[in-house]
Design a protein around this motif. Structure first.
Motif, PDB file in Angstrom:
ATOM      1  N   THR A  70       6.831   1.289  -3.750  1.00 17.36           N
ATOM      2  CA  THR A  70       6.087   0.024  -4.071  1.00 17.36           C
ATOM      3  C   THR A  70       6.263   0.299  -6.094  1.00 17.36           C
ATOM      4  O   THR A  70       6.085  -0.670  -6.496  1.00 17.36           O
ATOM      5  CB  THR A  70       4.782   0.734  -3.704  1.00 17.36           C
ATOM      6  OG1 THR A  70       4.489   1.258  -2.834  1.00 17.36           O
ATOM      7  CG2 THR A  70       3.948  -0.349  -4.170  1.00 17.36           C
ATOM      8  N   VAL A  71       6.266   1.842  -6.506  1.00 19.21           N
ATOM      9  CA  VAL A  71       5.976   1.562  -7.592  1.00 19.21           C
ATOM     10  C   VAL A  71       6.896   0.866  -8.680  1.00 19.21           C
ATOM     11  O   VAL A  71       7.834  -0.130  -8.912  1.00 19.21           O
ATOM     12  CB  VAL A  71       6.033   2.944  -8.388  1.00 19.21           C
ATOM     13  CG1 VAL A  71       5.900   3.114 -10.014  1.00 19.21           C
ATOM     14  CG2 VAL A  71       4.461   3.100  -8.526  1.00 19.21           C
ATOM     15  N   MET A  72       8.271   1.296  -7.264  1.00 20.19           N
ATOM     16  CA  MET A  72       9.811   0.817  -7.745  1.00 20.19           C
ATOM     17  C   MET A  72      10.130  -0.655  -7.676  1.00 20.19           C
ATOM     18  O   MET A  72      10.464  -1.357  -8.645  1.00 20.19           O
ATOM     19  CB  MET A  72      10.391   1.906  -6.970  1.00 20.19           C
ATOM     20  CG  MET A  72      11.643   2.892  -8.011  1.00 20.19           C
ATOM     21  SD  MET A  72      12.912   2.768  -9.090  1.00 20.19           S
ATOM     22  CE  MET A  72      13.942   4.398  -8.592  1.00 20.19           C
ATOM     23  N   PRO A 121      14.107   8.461  -3.415  1.00 18.76           N
ATOM     24  CA  PRO A 121      13.087   7.635  -3.938  1.00 18.76           C
ATOM     25  C   PRO A 121      12.934   6.091  -3.666  1.00 18.76           C
ATOM     26  O   PRO A 121      12.492   5.280  -2.613  1.00 18.76           O
ATOM     27  CB  PRO A 121      12.617   7.562  -5.358  1.00 18.76           C
ATOM     28  CG  PRO A 121      14.088   7.472  -5.839  1.00 18.76           C
ATOM     29  CD  PRO A 121      14.119   8.921  -4.610  1.00 18.76           C
ATOM     30  N   PHE A 147       7.118  -2.502  -7.940  1.00 19.49           N
ATOM     31  CA  PHE A 147       6.782  -3.605  -8.742  1.00 19.49           C
ATOM     32  C   PHE A 147       7.036  -3.423 -10.229  1.00 19.49           C
ATOM     33  O   PHE A 147       7.457  -3.893 -10.837  1.00 19.49           O
ATOM     34  CB  PHE A 147       5.375  -2.871  -9.269  1.00 19.49           C
ATOM     35  CG  PHE A 147       4.208  -3.302  -9.523  1.00 19.49           C
ATOM     36  CD1 PHE A 147       3.904  -4.732  -9.414  1.00 19.49           C
ATOM     37  CD2 PHE A 147       4.310  -3.386 -10.657  1.00 19.49           C
ATOM     38  CE1 PHE A 147       3.135  -5.327  -9.950  1.00 19.49           C
ATOM     39  CE2 PHE A 147       3.506  -3.995 -12.068  1.00 19.49           C
ATOM     40  CZ  PHE A 147       3.135  -5.100 -11.030  1.00 19.49           C
ATOM     41  N   ALA A 161       1.852  -2.879  -1.093  1.00 15.40           N
ATOM     42  CA  ALA A 161       0.830  -2.117  -1.291  1.00 15.40           C
ATOM     43  C   ALA A 161      -0.160  -2.153  -1.320  1.00 15.40           C
ATOM     44  O   ALA A 161      -0.714  -1.339  -0.123  1.00 15.40           O
ATOM     45  CB  ALA A 161       0.524  -2.242  -2.172  1.00 15.40           C
ATOM     46  N   PHE A 162      -1.114  -3.240  -0.217  1.00 13.40           N
ATOM     47  CA  PHE A 162      -2.102  -2.853   0.414  1.00 13.40           C
ATOM     48  C   PHE A 162      -1.560  -2.490   1.628  1.00 13.40           C
ATOM     49  O   PHE A 162      -2.447  -1.698   2.089  1.00 13.40           O
ATOM     50  CB  PHE A 162      -3.059  -4.317   0.560  1.00 13.40           C
ATOM     51  CG  PHE A 162      -3.219  -5.411  -0.478  1.00 13.40           C
ATOM     52  CD1 PHE A 162      -4.085  -4.005  -1.681  1.00 13.40           C
ATOM     53  CD2 PHE A 162      -3.266  -6.241  -1.601  1.00 13.40           C
ATOM     54  CE1 PHE A 162      -4.772  -4.460  -2.705  1.00 13.40           C
ATOM     55  CE2 PHE A 162      -4.116  -6.604  -2.483  1.00 13.40           C
ATOM     56  CZ  PHE A 162      -4.550  -5.866  -3.246  1.00 13.40           C
ATOM     57  N   GLY A 189       4.273   4.977  -2.068  1.00 16.78           N
ATOM     58  CA  GLY A 189       3.814   5.145  -3.862  1.00 16.78           C
ATOM     59  C   GLY A 189       4.751   4.134  -4.168  1.00 16.78           C
ATOM     60  O   GLY A 189       4.615   4.002  -5.370  1.00 16.78           O
ATOM     61  N   THR A 190       5.601   5.447  -4.379  1.00 18.13           N
ATOM     62  CA  THR A 190       7.204   5.741  -4.971  1.00 18.13           C
ATOM     63  C   THR A 190       7.288   4.452  -4.910  1.00 18.13           C
ATOM     64  O   THR A 190       8.085   3.228  -5.733  1.00 18.13           O
ATOM     65  CB  THR A 190       7.909   6.971  -4.095  1.00 18.13           C
ATOM     66  OG1 THR A 190       6.857   8.293  -4.673  1.00 18.13           O
ATOM     67  CG2 THR A 190       9.324   7.095  -5.437  1.00 18.13           C
ATOM     68  N   MET A 216      -0.852   1.710   1.185  1.00 17.60           N
ATOM     69  CA  MET A 216      -2.163   1.822   0.450  1.00 17.60           C
ATOM     70  C   MET A 216      -2.429   2.978   1.397  1.00 17.60           C
ATOM     71  O   MET A 216      -2.996   4.472   0.493  1.00 17.60           O
ATOM     72  CB  MET A 216      -3.036   1.116   0.022  1.00 17.60           C
ATOM     73  CG  MET A 216      -4.026   1.169  -1.265  1.00 17.60           C
ATOM     74  SD  MET A 216      -4.693   0.165  -1.949  1.00 17.60           S
ATOM     75  CE  MET A 216      -6.199  -0.677  -0.559  1.00 17.60           C
ATOM     76  N   ASP A 217      -3.259   2.586   2.838  1.00 15.79           N
ATOM     77  CA  ASP A 217      -3.418   3.261   3.549  1.00 15.79           C
ATOM     78  C   ASP A 217      -3.424   5.039   4.469  1.00 15.79           C
ATOM     79  O   ASP A 217      -3.832   5.310   4.821  1.00 15.79           O
ATOM     80  CB  ASP A 217      -4.882   2.586   4.067  1.00 15.79           C
ATOM     81  CG  ASP A 217      -4.237   1.470   4.609  1.00 15.79           C
ATOM     82  OD1 ASP A 217      -3.076   1.957   4.911  1.00 15.79           O
ATOM     83  OD2 ASP A 217      -5.465   1.574   5.809  1.00 15.79           O
ATOM     84  N   ARG A 242       2.587   8.726   2.764  1.00 19.98           N
ATOM     85  CA  ARG A 242       2.381   7.972   0.954  1.00 19.98           C
ATOM     86  C   ARG A 242       2.597   8.229   0.198  1.00 19.98           C
ATOM     87  O   ARG A 242       2.628   6.834  -0.188  1.00 19.98           O
ATOM     88  CB  ARG A 242       0.465   8.014   1.013  1.00 19.98           C
ATOM     89  CG  ARG A 242      -0.731   8.091   2.225  1.00 19.98           C
ATOM     90  CD  ARG A 242      -1.275   8.300   2.310  1.00 19.98           C
ATOM     91  NE  ARG A 242      -2.858   7.379   1.407  1.00 19.98           N
ATOM     92  CZ  ARG A 242      -3.775   8.013   0.908  1.00 19.98           C
ATOM     93  NH1 ARG A 242      -4.771   8.213   1.720  1.00 19.98           N
ATOM     94  NH2 ARG A 242      -4.459   7.063  -0.005  1.00 19.98           N
ATOM     95  N   THR A 243       2.732   9.157  -0.680  1.00 18.67           N
ATOM     96  CA  THR A 243       3.756   9.394  -1.154  1.00 18.67           C
ATOM     97  C   THR A 243       5.517   8.471  -1.558  1.00 18.67           C
ATOM     98  O   THR A 243       5.789   7.748  -2.354  1.00 18.67           O
ATOM     99  CB  THR A 243       4.277  11.287  -1.488  1.00 18.67           C
ATOM    100  OG1 THR A 243       3.003  11.496  -1.622  1.00 18.67           O
ATOM    101  CG2 THR A 243       4.660  11.005  -3.004  1.00 18.67           C
TER     102      THR A 243
END
Lengths: 365, 365, 365
Positions: B140-142, B200, B144, B333-334, B137-138, B337-338, B133-134
């Motif tokens: 996805t943030v990039m 990342p 975004f 992302a959705f 997450g990273t 996410m999980d 998940r990390t």
């Protein structure tokens, strides 16, 4: 035969909601007095709540007797039968704005009002409530797919054709093929359920905790519920135009708030009951699942059926509807993301619903 | 020398994709017959798939020999070299609409098609698949961050200047400085990788499981791949205008779907292979990382390079592109996410891709 | 009395930020020289940083002495008192564009600049930092509710009335009732806090680690801080119009970046200090909570108060503001989602802030 009638009587007595069935003959009588009265509209609306509930109960009794595979299929098909029937009636009367508004209202109502109220009352009684994150995730993704399908035609229409009212052939083709994709994914969701016995879209209430019914009695109940819903939906749609004038409401508000509330009362009741019993996963599956089912099954089926009734209905929702659906989906995703809810989060979702409702009420018709 | 040639031969034989290299001389021959034929365009497009793959393999061989720091830098720089080369060719021919469309298509293609297909086939073979998940997450943030960078100029353009076609100086300045911010964050991402040895943005395939190559052979392969990609990109771009007319496609559709597919075939292959081996974290890093790399590195570099070829290209994407990028980012992302995926989620992402593709196909050119 | 003065002196000496208090008399002197100088604006802006800080310290001293319930209420009420005072001053001078811009700027500044810088410096010193996901979730949902409230009036205005400048009665009514809903949810948030002792919106700094103060001294400090903030806010607003002309800035940029920075300096300081001490949950609660407080309390209170000062202010933000608020909320949700942060994520948030700031700077006034 007596036993069948007894079962039906017990079923009718098992929920106080069925008292509202008296609104059906009331609407017939009112209609004879003055077909253009807003009271016809209102009594027909009230009578649709228990009528939709009968279909739901019958479906569940049948599903319980048919094993998981056929049962899942029945739930998935009849779970939102009332919305579908009301939608067809409105479609036949060429009230496409109301059809789309009631689809929008069913989606945001299930997400914000039903799930929000479930979090609120469940949280007040049980404190912080946990639920299955995988269920939440799968349903949210399903819903998001539907959101994409509803956003893209609106963007194409608005940007390419300068207005959300226009209705060129390109939009019809986009709506048609998009509807097929949605139904395909919906069908895949059913296959997924049957293979894994994990229901991605459990759109149907589990509120009939009473006695079992025979298949015959269940089928009879299903037929009666469907017939009553069909009749009352016709009366509702007939009485719509005069009622709107008398009440000073727009088609948009009537569809998003009133028609949608009527069609989803059963889900509302079951989800809130589940939340009070501290079964938040079930409450979440009912509410989010029902939203996804509306978007992935009811909406495309209505688009495809519209070809039978004259000029086709497109999947182009107006800017308010698209915004409301997007915001509701995101709001629920944020709440469901962390796998727990409390009464404040419920109240926040209700707050979002009230703000959206205010906007729909104030938008000039 | 023989050893170097042997290594190159083994490398070429290691992937059946390289059979498609015959499309390169075919495109040269077709071009001599009739430069305005759509078959020139199609054969050049097909030949770019293995040509891009050669750059990828060479980069990875070099990266493996150079240790993590230089290797990471090589991967980050050459990971999307094919997209960059095709973009430069289109830029030089002033096809800016195609350049932007192929950036959009690479972003949404990697997110929806590559990652979606990975989830789908991986899920069919391996059931529910978990991933880090990390990492999700990273990346996805990039991604975004990049979305913001692509949304804001479009909003400014549309709201301040009334149209997404206009091209005032303010937009150029906003695009220029935004590009520098993106490149700065991209560089910081590289530093982050080197300091933490946690990547990342891992935009580069790990599909060469074959023998090691000497640095000399790798450099030769890199040079050959780059040269071939450059030549074929030029041919593709030259043949674009007549091909569009013959096939009745818009520049938007050609860029978003066809050119983007060609440039990302290598990522597609590697991600799907990883998913089949149940290495979903790698599949996710390849697909989401590649998307982020396109947005944070390829797009701003093309904006900066455009100053060398005449009127600068802005970062203003059209409303369809902006909507498609936003929706794809949220969809992934959705799903991510999980921390787990299944074939149904993959199919849903593919469904989103098909709906977006339909819209791009039907939008009037 | 001496003891009270001693306590006040110690408090003033406890933070180097208070050195900036000399900017207050400086602004008075500059104003006497030339009231239309941009230096009056700048010195008043600088003086507001420590003046806001005094209110914050006094509130926290009082809160600490009053037990959790009253203390929570004080924090929730005075936590963003400076923004409220500046907003009222601008409202009285009919600078509604600046009021809205500073609300926008406070929201995105707290999310991107304050939280981003906290992640960045905290991550550089402490490596990857974990924080409480439930806190992050609740604050994000609160914030998202506010986002809905700010998006919907803008959509209604734009779509129904064709322009974001128009100001029909429908919009005023929608703004009025939406404000009441927001304040209701905010009040419910306070009740939630008192019942669960878990603060959903902890908008107030915990930066006074010094000695305790008597209630008398705290009240005196609160009065002095409030008075000074009020005076300096008036001076700032008076000097705004000439300063904008001299500096060639739009009202939008002045509000979003400059006024918002001034009002949130205290939060910035406290959040970054918390991040350096590796207390990321506190840093997150300060920054996200402060954003939500601005949106759920300061904004609606200003809308309601505007009825006292002439034509009411609506909740209709312009398209840039709405886009910026939505994107910032999503960016922070993505970062906070996984419950950990690092310096790269901080830098990415700062990158988003810079891109938004660039856009606000370049948008023609």
């Amino acid at each position: 035969m007596t036993s069948t009638l007894n079962q039906l009587r017990r079923e009718l007595e098992s929920s106080w909601l069925n008292v509202l069935l008296v609104a059906a003959p009331l609407s017939w009588w009112l209609r004879q007095q003055d077909p253009a009265s807003m009271w016809v509209f209102l009594s027909a609306a009230v009578s649709l709540v228990p009528a939709a509930g009968l279909i739901g109960s019958a479906t569940e009794h049948l599903a319980r007797r048919s094993g998981p595979t056929l049962g899942g299929f029945l739930n998935a098909t009849f779970g939102n039968a009332a919305e579908l029937i009301i939608g067809i009636a409105a479609l036949r009367a060429h009230h496409t704005a109301v059809v789309k508004a009631s689809i929008t209202g069913s989606i945001i109502g299930n997400l914000l009002l039903v799930f929000g109220f479930s979090c609120f009352v469940g949280g007040l009684r049980n404190g912080s409530q946990k639920f299955n994150r995988t269920s939440a995730g799968t349903a949210t993704v399903m819903l998001f797919l539907a959101t994409v399908a509803l956003v893209m035609p609106a963007v194409v229409d608005r940007v390419s054709f300068g207005s959300l009212q226009a209705h060129p052939e390109v939009i019809d083709r986009l709506s048609f093929w998009t509807s097929l994709v949605l139904l395909g994914v919906y069908a895949a969701g059913l296959v997924f359920t049957f293979r894994t016995s994990r229901d991605p879209l459990r759109g149907v209430p589990a509120h009939t905790r009473g006695d079992h019914m025979t298949t015959k009695a269940s089928l009879l109940l299903l037929a009666a519920g469907t017939a009553l819903t069909t009749i009352q939906a016709e009366i509702l749609v007939d009485a719509l135009a005069p009622a709107l004038k008398q009440m000073g409401m727009s088609e948009l508000f009537a569809g998003v708030i009133i028609v949608a509330l009527v069609g989803n009362a059963a889900e509302h009741y079951s989800a809130v009951s589940a939340a009070l019993r501290n079964e938040m996963t079930l409450a979440l599956e009912i509410s989010i699942g029902s939203s996804a089912q509306i978007a992935l099954m009811v909406a495309p089926v209505l688009v495809l059926l519209s070809y039978a009734f004259g000029p086709p209905m497109s999947l182009v929702f107006n800017a308010f509807e698209v915004t409301a659906i997007c915001l509701s989906t995101l709001a629920v995703a944020f709440v469901a993301m962390d796998g727990e809810s409390n009464w404040l989060e419920g109240l926040q979702l209700l707050g979002v619903y009230v703000i959206l409702g205010l906007a729909f009420f104030l938008i000039p018709g």
